[in-house]
Design an enzyme around this catalytic site. Structure first.
Site, PDB file in Angstrom:
ATOM      1  N   ASP A  20       0.797  -1.116   0.130  1.00  0.00           N
ATOM      2  CA  ASP A  20      -0.037   0.119  -0.070  1.00  0.00           C
ATOM      3  C   ASP A  20       0.905   1.126   0.076  1.00  0.00           C
ATOM      4  O   ASP A  20       1.701   1.366   0.859  1.00  0.00           O
ATOM      5  CB  ASP A  20      -0.859   0.105   1.130  1.00  0.00           C
ATOM      6  CG  ASP A  20      -1.938   1.162   1.156  1.00  0.00           C
ATOM      7  OD1 ASP A  20      -2.460   1.450   0.068  1.00  0.00           O
ATOM      8  OD2 ASP A  20      -2.330   1.689   2.124  1.00  0.00           O
ATOM      9  N   HIS A  58      -3.617  14.134   0.078  1.00  0.00           N
ATOM     10  CA  HIS A  58      -4.002  13.396   1.469  1.00  0.00           C
ATOM     11  C   HIS A  58      -2.672  13.452   2.425  1.00  0.00           C
ATOM     12  O   HIS A  58      -2.934  13.730   3.616  1.00  0.00           O
ATOM     13  CB  HIS A  58      -4.064  11.856   0.778  1.00  0.00           C
ATOM     14  CG  HIS A  58      -4.389  10.884   2.175  1.00  0.00           C
ATOM     15  ND1 HIS A  58      -5.074  10.973   2.838  1.00  0.00           N
ATOM     16  CD2 HIS A  58      -3.253   9.864   2.605  1.00  0.00           C
ATOM     17  CE1 HIS A  58      -5.060  10.027   3.818  1.00  0.00           C
ATOM     18  NE2 HIS A  58      -3.959   9.284   3.523  1.00  0.00           N
ATOM     19  N   GLU A  62     -10.297   4.401   3.259  1.00  0.00           N
ATOM     20  CA  GLU A  62      -9.553   5.187   2.329  1.00  0.00           C
ATOM     21  C   GLU A  62      -9.643   4.609   1.030  1.00  0.00           C
ATOM     22  O   GLU A  62      -9.638   3.453   0.559  1.00  0.00           O
ATOM     23  CB  GLU A  62      -7.889   4.676   2.697  1.00  0.00           C
ATOM     24  CG  GLU A  62      -7.295   5.032   3.946  1.00  0.00           C
ATOM     25  CD  GLU A  62      -5.842   5.134   4.172  1.00  0.00           C
ATOM     26  OE1 GLU A  62      -5.515   5.590   4.871  1.00  0.00           O
ATOM     27  OE2 GLU A  62      -5.197   4.254   3.477  1.00  0.00           O
ATOM     28  N   GLU A 121      -9.084   4.250  -2.553  1.00  0.00           N
ATOM     29  CA  GLU A 121      -7.813   3.963  -3.372  1.00  0.00           C
ATOM     30  C   GLU A 121      -8.104   3.241  -4.712  1.00  0.00           C
ATOM     31  O   GLU A 121      -9.008   2.858  -5.027  1.00  0.00           O
ATOM     32  CB  GLU A 121      -7.124   2.938  -2.621  1.00  0.00           C
ATOM     33  CG  GLU A 121      -6.503   3.627  -1.167  1.00  0.00           C
ATOM     34  CD  GLU A 121      -5.595   3.091  -0.447  1.00  0.00           C
ATOM     35  OE1 GLU A 121      -4.593   2.440  -1.079  1.00  0.00           O
ATOM     36  OE2 GLU A 121      -5.258   3.124   0.787  1.00  0.00           O
ATOM     37  N   ASP A 137      -8.953   0.488   1.544  1.00  0.00           N
ATOM     38  CA  ASP A 137      -8.056   0.102   2.528  1.00  0.00           C
ATOM     39  C   ASP A 137      -8.418   0.703   4.004  1.00  0.00           C
ATOM     40  O   ASP A 137      -8.024   1.837   4.499  1.00  0.00           O
ATOM     41  CB  ASP A 137      -6.728   0.627   2.201  1.00  0.00           C
ATOM     42  CG  ASP A 137      -5.584  -0.223   3.000  1.00  0.00           C
ATOM     43  OD1 ASP A 137      -5.774  -1.267   3.243  1.00  0.00           O
ATOM     44  OD2 ASP A 137      -4.574   0.650   3.577  1.00  0.00           O
ATOM     45  N   ARG A 142      -7.947   4.373  12.865  1.00  0.00           N
ATOM     46  CA  ARG A 142      -6.852   5.620  13.280  1.00  0.00           C
ATOM     47  C   ARG A 142      -6.364   5.742  14.235  1.00  0.00           C
ATOM     48  O   ARG A 142      -5.330   6.004  14.373  1.00  0.00           O
ATOM     49  CB  ARG A 142      -7.714   6.943  12.660  1.00  0.00           C
ATOM     50  CG  ARG A 142      -8.107   7.005  11.359  1.00  0.00           C
ATOM     51  CD  ARG A 142      -6.936   6.989  10.284  1.00  0.00           C
ATOM     52  NE  ARG A 142      -7.579   7.195   9.029  1.00  0.00           N
ATOM     53  CZ  ARG A 142      -6.860   7.062   7.838  1.00  0.00           C
ATOM     54  NH1 ARG A 142      -5.675   6.770   7.897  1.00  0.00           N
ATOM     55  NH2 ARG A 142      -7.408   7.122   6.472  1.00  0.00           N
ATOM     56  N   GLN A 158      -3.652   2.820  14.939  1.00  0.00           N
ATOM     57  CA  GLN A 158      -2.724   3.114  13.925  1.00  0.00           C
ATOM     58  C   GLN A 158      -1.804   4.284  14.519  1.00  0.00           C
ATOM     59  O   GLN A 158      -0.502   4.160  14.553  1.00  0.00           O
ATOM     60  CB  GLN A 158      -3.232   3.502  12.562  1.00  0.00           C
ATOM     61  CG  GLN A 158      -1.817   3.867  11.481  1.00  0.00           C
ATOM     62  CD  GLN A 158      -2.823   4.495  10.143  1.00  0.00           C
ATOM     63  OE1 GLN A 158      -3.938   4.417  10.088  1.00  0.00           O
ATOM     64  NE2 GLN A 158      -1.918   4.831   9.197  1.00  0.00           N
ATOM     65  N   LYS A 212      -4.227  -1.263  10.221  1.00  0.00           N
ATOM     66  CA  LYS A 212      -4.380  -1.393   8.682  1.00  0.00           C
ATOM     67  C   LYS A 212      -4.588  -2.754   8.323  1.00  0.00           C
ATOM     68  O   LYS A 212      -5.183  -2.982   7.370  1.00  0.00           O
ATOM     69  CB  LYS A 212      -3.159  -0.846   7.779  1.00  0.00           C
ATOM     70  CG  LYS A 212      -2.766   0.857   8.354  1.00  0.00           C
ATOM     71  CD  LYS A 212      -3.790   1.627   7.669  1.00  0.00           C
ATOM     72  CE  LYS A 212      -3.788   1.492   6.226  1.00  0.00           C
ATOM     73  NZ  LYS A 212      -4.639   2.472   5.584  1.00  0.00           N
ATOM     74  N   THR A 233      -8.766  -5.141   3.804  1.00  0.00           N
ATOM     75  CA  THR A 233      -8.706  -4.320   2.731  1.00  0.00           C
ATOM     76  C   THR A 233      -9.818  -4.834   1.439  1.00  0.00           C
ATOM     77  O   THR A 233      -9.777  -6.091   1.240  1.00  0.00           O
ATOM     78  CB  THR A 233      -7.394  -4.205   1.796  1.00  0.00           C
ATOM     79  OG1 THR A 233      -6.450  -3.783   3.194  1.00  0.00           O
ATOM     80  CG2 THR A 233      -7.396  -3.354   0.786  1.00  0.00           C
ATOM     81  N   GLU A 292      -9.873  13.116   7.056  1.00  0.00           N
ATOM     82  CA  GLU A 292      -9.791  14.238   6.293  1.00  0.00           C
ATOM     83  C   GLU A 292     -10.927  15.035   6.075  1.00  0.00           C
ATOM     84  O   GLU A 292     -10.870  16.349   6.408  1.00  0.00           O
ATOM     85  CB  GLU A 292      -9.202  14.023   4.747  1.00  0.00           C
ATOM     86  CG  GLU A 292      -7.673  13.508   4.915  1.00  0.00           C
ATOM     87  CD  GLU A 292      -7.316  13.112   3.344  1.00  0.00           C
ATOM     88  OE1 GLU A 292      -6.942  14.066   2.358  1.00  0.00           O
ATOM     89  OE2 GLU A 292      -7.668  11.868   2.869  1.00  0.00           O
TER      90      GLU A 292
END
Length: 403
Positions: free
Chosen positions: A118, A125, A190, A192, A223, A227, A230, A243, A247, A350
């Site tokens: 990844d 971002h 996420e 992606e 993904d 948070r 992490q 993470k 996925t 975000e």
């Protein structure tokens, strides 16, 4: 009238033809190609087209695995054979008879994932995350514009669209005192773009100019990220439990050949990258693709993939430049895709600015991170210069309470 005329729908016509793994009987899964709302076995189509026995054998399996061991020449011949079978009027009746409505098929992960990397390739971002987590410091780390940053993920936790995601558990930082163990309070997505690799190179070092020979296709990827878990674990070795729990990928892989008209120039690079990453004289590897983030049926963001700083070709060159081999079924993802505006951000981290600016929803509620029961769908469209669009396969997951 051809089979293509009878079965195609907008976004899933003869110029697309994404691959997937499906089963519709006790015979088990087989490799199929999507046309409109139907899926058709690839090997059967190639038999109609009179394809070479080797090409039929490469597609006569449960998924893309055999085809990914082949090279670009075989991939192109297979696609040409599929197109011939679907556009030859004399084949129409038999081909349509073999088409299975997707609503009546069971769809599976379209390939066996070998290795998973990844990346962190989108500057908007990365800058947003830097501002949220490191206020008062430079948003980007010193190495960010010199190489595509990434980490090696867990291939075994990649799941097909539709798989429900239990809320992960782990150690969570607390404002005061030691960390506590429990379900993530900051579960996120996420948005992606994933890239499926083939045509193995045991000793690695895939040059930028050779990327077309190894990137088989693109697939929408979510993904998932915890948070809080992490944030506590990632120093000094990077992401791990925050993470690796899941996925999600779409069940349809759009072949690279279908996206030629959506290619566009990537963002300008400053400073100039190292020679092995210098794509100034190679084909453009950005794509005009817009990804909608849909929360419980409401579009909350639309992320533009072409804003991503590091391209897939550069990521592939970087992940193999040290001699790391490439295997059929290797897979990597772009990192979260975001644009310059708030409604273009590809993560709730975000969108809510770390929880300090909750996102207002149409029903009057606010959200910062995902709640149990929330369903997130990524859907995307690629746009050609003439305005025509191609719809990528959707990627959906629903959050379940922690086990």
């Amino acid at each position: 009238m051809t089979a293509a005329d009878r079965l195609a729908t907008e976004g899933f016509g003869i110029t697309h033809l994404p691959y997937g793994s499906f089963s519709a009987s006790a015979a088990g899964p087989k490799l199929g190609v999507r046309l409109g709302g139907h899926v058709i076995g690839v090997a059967a189509l190639l038999r109609h087209a009179g394809a070479a026995p080797g090409d039929i054998e490469a597609t006569d399996g449960p998924n893309l695995d055999r085809l990914l061991t082949c090279d670009r020449a075989v991939w192109d011949r297979v696609r040409a054979g599929i197109v011939r079978a679907l556009t030859e009027p004399s084949f129409a009746e038999s081909v349509v008879a073999e088409a299975v409505p997707i609503s009546e098929a069971t769809l599976h992960l379209p390939f066996t994932v070998a290795d998973y990397v990844d990346f962190y390739g989108n500057e908007f971002h990365a800058s947003n995350v830097g501002k949220i987590f490191r206020p008062g410091q430079p948003a980007l780390t010193p190495n960010w514009k010199h190489l595509p940053i990434g980490y090696h993920g867990r291939a075994g936790t990649i799941v097909p669209s539709g798989t429900e995601i239990p809320r992960p558990k782990g150690l969570r930082p607390e404002p005061e005192g030691p960390p506590t163990f429990g379900p993530s309070r900051r579960l996120d997505i996420e948005a992606e773009m994933g890239f499926v690799l083939g045509s193995p190179v045991p000793r690695g070092e895939v040059a930028l100019a050779d990327a077309d020979g190894h990137i088989f296709g693109l697939v929408l990827t979510n993904d998932w990220s915890a948070r809080d878990i992490q944030a506590f674990e990632y120093v000094p070795l990077g992401p791990f439990l925050g993470k690796s729990f899941a996925t999600s990928t779409a069940v349809w892989v759009t072949p690279l050949a279908a996206l030629e008209r959506a290619r566009t120039a990537p963002p300008a690079r400053e400073p100039a990258p190292a020679a092995y990453l210098d794509d100034s004289t190679t084909p453009a590897w950005a794509f005009d693709i817009r990804i909608d983030v849909v929360l419980n049926g409401e579009v909350v963001s639309t992320a533009p993939y072409d804003t991503t700083y590091w391209t897939a070709a550069q990521m592939l060159a970087h992940m193999t430049v040290n001699g790391a081999g490439l295997r059929a079924g290797d897979f990597f993802a772009s990192g979260t895709i975001s644009g310059p505006e708030r409604n273009q951000r590809g993560s709730f981290l975000e969108m809510s600015w770390g929880g300090t600016e909750p996102l207002s929803l149409a029903d009057g509620t606010e959200i910062s991170f995902l709640r149990d029961g929330d369903e997130v769908t990524l859907r995307a469209r690629a746009v050609a210069p003439d305005g025509s669009t191609l719809a990528l396969g959707e990627c959906t997951g629903r959050v379940l309470p922690a086990r």
